[in-house]
Design an enzyme around this catalytic site. Structure first.
Site, PDB file in Angstrom:
ATOM      1  N   PHE A  13       0.801  -1.223   0.000  1.00 22.53           N
ATOM      2  CA  PHE A  13       0.000   0.000   0.000  1.00 22.53           C
ATOM      3  C   PHE A  13       0.838   1.280   0.000  1.00 22.53           C
ATOM      4  O   PHE A  13       0.309   2.358   0.241  1.00 22.53           O
ATOM      5  CB  PHE A  13      -0.988  -0.002   1.175  1.00 22.53           C
ATOM      6  CG  PHE A  13      -1.963  -1.141   1.092  1.00 22.53           C
ATOM      7  CD1 PHE A  13      -2.670  -1.397  -0.081  1.00 22.53           C
ATOM      8  CD2 PHE A  13      -2.158  -1.984   2.169  1.00 22.53           C
ATOM      9  CE1 PHE A  13      -3.557  -2.458  -0.169  1.00 22.53           C
ATOM     10  CE2 PHE A  13      -3.048  -3.045   2.085  1.00 22.53           C
ATOM     11  CZ  PHE A  13      -3.746  -3.279   0.920  1.00 22.53           C
ATOM     12  N   CYS A  14       2.111   1.164  -0.293  1.00 22.45           N
ATOM     13  CA  CYS A  14       2.956   2.367  -0.409  1.00 22.45           C
ATOM     14  C   CYS A  14       2.696   3.035  -1.756  1.00 22.45           C
ATOM     15  O   CYS A  14       2.606   2.369  -2.783  1.00 22.45           O
ATOM     16  CB  CYS A  14       4.438   2.007  -0.300  1.00 22.45           C
ATOM     17  SG  CYS A  14       4.971   1.677   1.377  1.00 22.45           S
ATOM     18  N   HIS A  15       2.607   4.351  -1.711  1.00 21.06           N
ATOM     19  CA  HIS A  15       2.434   5.115  -2.949  1.00 21.06           C
ATOM     20  C   HIS A  15       3.775   5.195  -3.671  1.00 21.06           C
ATOM     21  O   HIS A  15       4.821   5.305  -3.027  1.00 21.06           O
ATOM     22  CB  HIS A  15       1.954   6.532  -2.633  1.00 21.06           C
ATOM     23  CG  HIS A  15       0.572   6.566  -2.083  1.00 21.06           C
ATOM     24  ND1 HIS A  15       0.302   6.340  -0.745  1.00 21.06           N
ATOM     25  CD2 HIS A  15      -0.620   6.781  -2.686  1.00 21.06           C
ATOM     26  CE1 HIS A  15      -0.999   6.417  -0.549  1.00 21.06           C
ATOM     27  NE2 HIS A  15      -1.590   6.687  -1.703  1.00 21.06           N
ATOM     28  N   MET A  37       8.730   4.760   4.780  1.00 24.48           N
ATOM     29  CA  MET A  37       8.926   3.383   4.342  1.00 24.48           C
ATOM     30  C   MET A  37      10.108   3.275   3.389  1.00 24.48           C
ATOM     31  O   MET A  37      10.823   2.274   3.380  1.00 24.48           O
ATOM     32  CB  MET A  37       7.655   2.829   3.698  1.00 24.48           C
ATOM     33  CG  MET A  37       6.496   2.660   4.669  1.00 24.48           C
ATOM     34  SD  MET A  37       6.914   1.697   6.140  1.00 24.48           S
ATOM     35  CE  MET A  37       7.360   0.137   5.417  1.00 24.48           C
ATOM     36  N   GLU A  38      10.348   4.318   2.590  1.00 20.56           N
ATOM     37  CA  GLU A  38      11.491   4.309   1.676  1.00 20.56           C
ATOM     38  C   GLU A  38      12.798   4.323   2.464  1.00 20.56           C
ATOM     39  O   GLU A  38      13.744   3.588   2.129  1.00 20.56           O
ATOM     40  CB  GLU A  38      11.404   5.496   0.722  1.00 20.56           C
ATOM     41  CG  GLU A  38      10.365   5.341  -0.358  1.00 20.56           C
ATOM     42  CD  GLU A  38       8.912   5.473   0.106  1.00 20.56           C
ATOM     43  OE1 GLU A  38       8.014   5.175  -0.692  1.00 20.56           O
ATOM     44  OE2 GLU A  38       8.659   5.864   1.269  1.00 20.56           O
ATOM     45  N   ASP A  53      24.199 -10.983   2.954  1.00 19.64           N
ATOM     46  CA  ASP A  53      24.379 -11.848   1.789  1.00 19.64           C
ATOM     47  C   ASP A  53      25.836 -11.926   1.354  1.00 19.64           C
ATOM     48  O   ASP A  53      26.349 -13.005   1.061  1.00 19.64           O
ATOM     49  CB  ASP A  53      23.519 -11.353   0.627  1.00 19.64           C
ATOM     50  CG  ASP A  53      23.735 -12.186  -0.630  1.00 19.64           C
ATOM     51  OD1 ASP A  53      23.514 -13.410  -0.572  1.00 19.64           O
ATOM     52  OD2 ASP A  53      24.140 -11.614  -1.659  1.00 19.64           O
TER      53      ASP A  53
END
Length: 158
Positions: free
Chosen positions: A75-77, A111-112, A126
């Site tokens: 739901f992130c734009h 969120m970014e 990794d």
């Protein structure tokens, strides 16, 4: 009230059509605890492996992830980031990653920033997993945000 749940308890993207376009920034931090054998590989602030320079690769991966957060989090734009800066700092046996993002838009970029820091941490894991699987990714958290309805700073170095 949960912003992504409607009156019928259905999940959905928040409508930002009526929000004002403002300058918004966000900063997030994550860290990776390294076992001694991995930390001992560091020279001049970088760890080199057969895969390449670990921290430089993590910066690239974190930047790519921050720019594509809307493809990863449902739901992130989609945001056109104007800036994304990732810093990686090795302190003894801990790698500290900070991601700062900037955008002029109708919704924030928390969120970014979090995605950038988290993916940089995953990239370090990794690239060093062949040396040791004893690494621990921890404390991915928002340090602060500006713009929009409220400014918020959660700055703590603990």
């Amino acid at each position: 009230m949960l912003t992504h749940i409607d009156s019928q308890q259905r999940a959905g993207m928040v409508n930002v059509a009526d929000k004002a376009v403002t300058l918004r920034t966000a900063r997030a931090r994550a860290s990776v605890a390294l076992p001694p054998e991995a930390a001992a590989m560091a020279a001049d602030g970088e760890i080199a492996t057969r895969k390449g320079p670990v921290f430089q690769t993590a910066i690239i991966a974190g930047t790519q992830a921050a720019k594509r957060t809307h493809e990863l989090i449902p739901f992130c734009h989609p945001l056109k980031l104007e800036g994304c800066r990732i810093e990686v700092d090795l302190k003894d046996e801990e790698v500290v990653i900070e991601c700062a993002v900037r955008v002029t838009d109708k919704t924030g970029a928390e969120m970014e920033a979090l995605t950038g820091a988290a993916v940089a941490a995953l990239t370090i894991y990794d690239m060093l997993k062949s040396v040791s699987r004893g690494m621990v990714i921890r404390q991915a958290r928002l340090l602060g945000k500006t713009g929009g309805k409220s400014d918020d700073t959660n700055e703590q170095d603990g």
